[in-house]
Design an enzyme around this catalytic site. Sequence first.
Site, PDB file in Angstrom:
ATOM      1  N   ASP A 445       0.824  -1.210   0.000  1.00 11.30           N
ATOM      2  CA  ASP A 445       0.000   0.000   0.000  1.00 11.30           C
ATOM      3  C   ASP A 445       0.857   1.257   0.000  1.00 11.30           C
ATOM      4  OD1 ASP A 445      -2.396   1.392  -0.001  1.00 11.30           O
ATOM      5  OD2 ASP A 445      -3.223   0.302   1.704  1.00 11.30           O
ATOM      6  N   ASP A 513     -10.903   1.680  -2.952  1.00 13.32           N
ATOM      7  CA  ASP A 513     -11.370   1.375  -1.598  1.00 13.32           C
ATOM      8  C   ASP A 513     -12.889   1.313  -1.540  1.00 13.32           C
ATOM      9  OD1 ASP A 513      -8.885   1.136  -0.476  1.00 13.32           O
ATOM     10  OD2 ASP A 513      -8.857   3.119   0.446  1.00 13.32           O
TER      11      ASP A 513
END
Length: 693
Positions: A445, A513
């Site tokens: 990430d 997301d």
Amino acid sequence: MLETADDGRTWLLTGPTSGYAVHLTGRGELLHLHWGPSITLADAKALAARPLPDARPFESPLDGHEEYPVEGGPRFVRPALSVRTAGRRGTEWTFGGYRTEDGELRLLFHDSGLDITLHYRMRGDVVERWVTLANRGPEAVEVLRADSATWTLPDREGWRLSQLHGRWAAESRLARTGLAHGEQVIGSRRGHTGHQHLPWVALDTDATEEHGEVYGCALGWSGSWRIAVARLPDARVQITGGAGHDDSGLLRLQDGETYVTPVLAGLWSGSGHGGASRAWHAYQRQYVVPDAARDRPVLFNSWEATGFDISEEQQGALARRAAAIGVELFVVDDGWFGARTGDRAGLGDWWPNPDRFPGGLKPLADQVHGLGMGFGIWVEPEMVNPDSDLYRAHPDWVQHQPGRTRTEFRNQLVLNLAREDVREHLWERLDALLSSAPIDYVKWDFNRSFTDPGWPGEPYPQRLWTDHVRALYALLDRLRAAHPGVAFESCSGGGGRIDLGVLSRTDQVWTSDNTDPLDRLAIQHGFSQVHPARVMAAWVTDSPNVQLNGRASTLRFRFVSAMAGVLGVGGDLTRWTEEELAEARDWIALYKEIRPVVQHGDLYRLRAPRGGLSAVQYVLGDDTVVLALLQAQHHGEPVPALRLRGLDPAASYVCGDSGGSGEVHRGAVLLHHGLRTGLRGDFDATVVRLRRV
């Protein structure tokens, strides 16, 4: 195929359906000749013999015709190359010859001590272009801008520009608008690819989904970037793009140093936007994505189920439920390391939290493997919390401007990967981590943009922007070589780092997301314009969607939406009913049956997600899969039939959909009259499987 004319001044690259040609004039001007449907070398030579249009007052005869315009001389278009040497700015180059090797064309130019090489390679119908700058000395060369390529489009009227725009939780949304006079510039000045634009554009005049000419460009770079589309005064159109977001300075080349730009790939398709997408997908599966022929497994990710509140026992309970519904890869997300009980501490300390995992990660990984699943973890190596052992030991390792406040987003600072000591530390920690337990997968990430890109003590700190990305690439390459069984997923708060550069080093990407199944349809529709389903991770999460909008949707709708790519599950399985778990098991079993077609087949967008019925189709050999989703049935109107694509009109197809009807359809009927889905109401969905018989 690469051909060179007898005089060594005209070159033609040819793919299955397209061609690309350039020509060097007797005055040393490198001109663009052709980009479009396949032509012969004789055709290219005929184009080279045509004179340039007469120059008009206040205009340059070269503008809109040069293959790679440099700064200086009789040019007014945006330069692709801008350099400064000892107070002298611009380029006045001379041709130094050409080389061909393994289908690659290299055109060599010289300007004082600077060597400039233009590279070309045809892969399928995709032309890869990049540039090498080499300083042969003795003076340093300041590279203000070095784009990978300039693309010249043929004379047409009514150009239309397609791009993918967005923000966090709303990435990759497709926009098509008429191209105005002047320039339209998209890009990122955030240090990573960004949620706001994907580095891709397409231009057409009258193309539909399956018909008409489409020109597209996609950049392979995971840092700041810029693509400029210019409609010139004479209505010609050029596209220029590469690394860096402005012209303030990219790097400084000392004597003997070399800089290679990222690849800017270009594609012409005569089969509409759908044909262009399928060509992009095939190119990435064959030439870009590592090990792309291998199916990606169904995963479970613990984040939405547990957040930071995790333990070995709790993860084990989730793993048992995940295995029972057919999951193949179990991933522990944020919260397993250091003092990471929230987002304020622990980032940078890549060792298991001793209270949560007293024996390290190996006992849980062994348990997960014993359940028949792979084991994965989440990391964010490029970041650090100020409240961490790493930052307390090395506060100078972060990007910062001397005498300025260190900006914190999400309680994080960005490590300066351009520093050799930072790179070596990350290699040692991550290599030790991957060696400490049987880890099969890493979700990598990147959760905040550059804000203070300073490098105290570095005489030319601008190189941080490029060196950070190249260090990321080198670290991923090194880890993949040392741990070849580990798959990597690129994530950046969702879709903030998706491009051909990171895709050449990762097995899949986290698309957004936003896991709401309705929102995802538009995101996935845009994503599919350039990237294949094989890399598009999509999760089934809980309903109502408490993360974003509170929308309730059926489990059927959530699964069919997520089955359009690499299927994952992210809900709290401990709260799912036995009925829901049983239904999920059936959907996952179905996905495993259709997975080869979805992940490796040709994709056809049958209906865009605009509020009613939407559908995508995948074709691989004799097999066809259709995913159809009905958001709402308005006013009781009948749901339209789906006209399929890519089928043999003379063949018959037997239906083995989720209802198992076994009905036989004629290819011509499916192509011209369509397939009835039987959907009705709100948030209904179905999977239709057809096999040629």
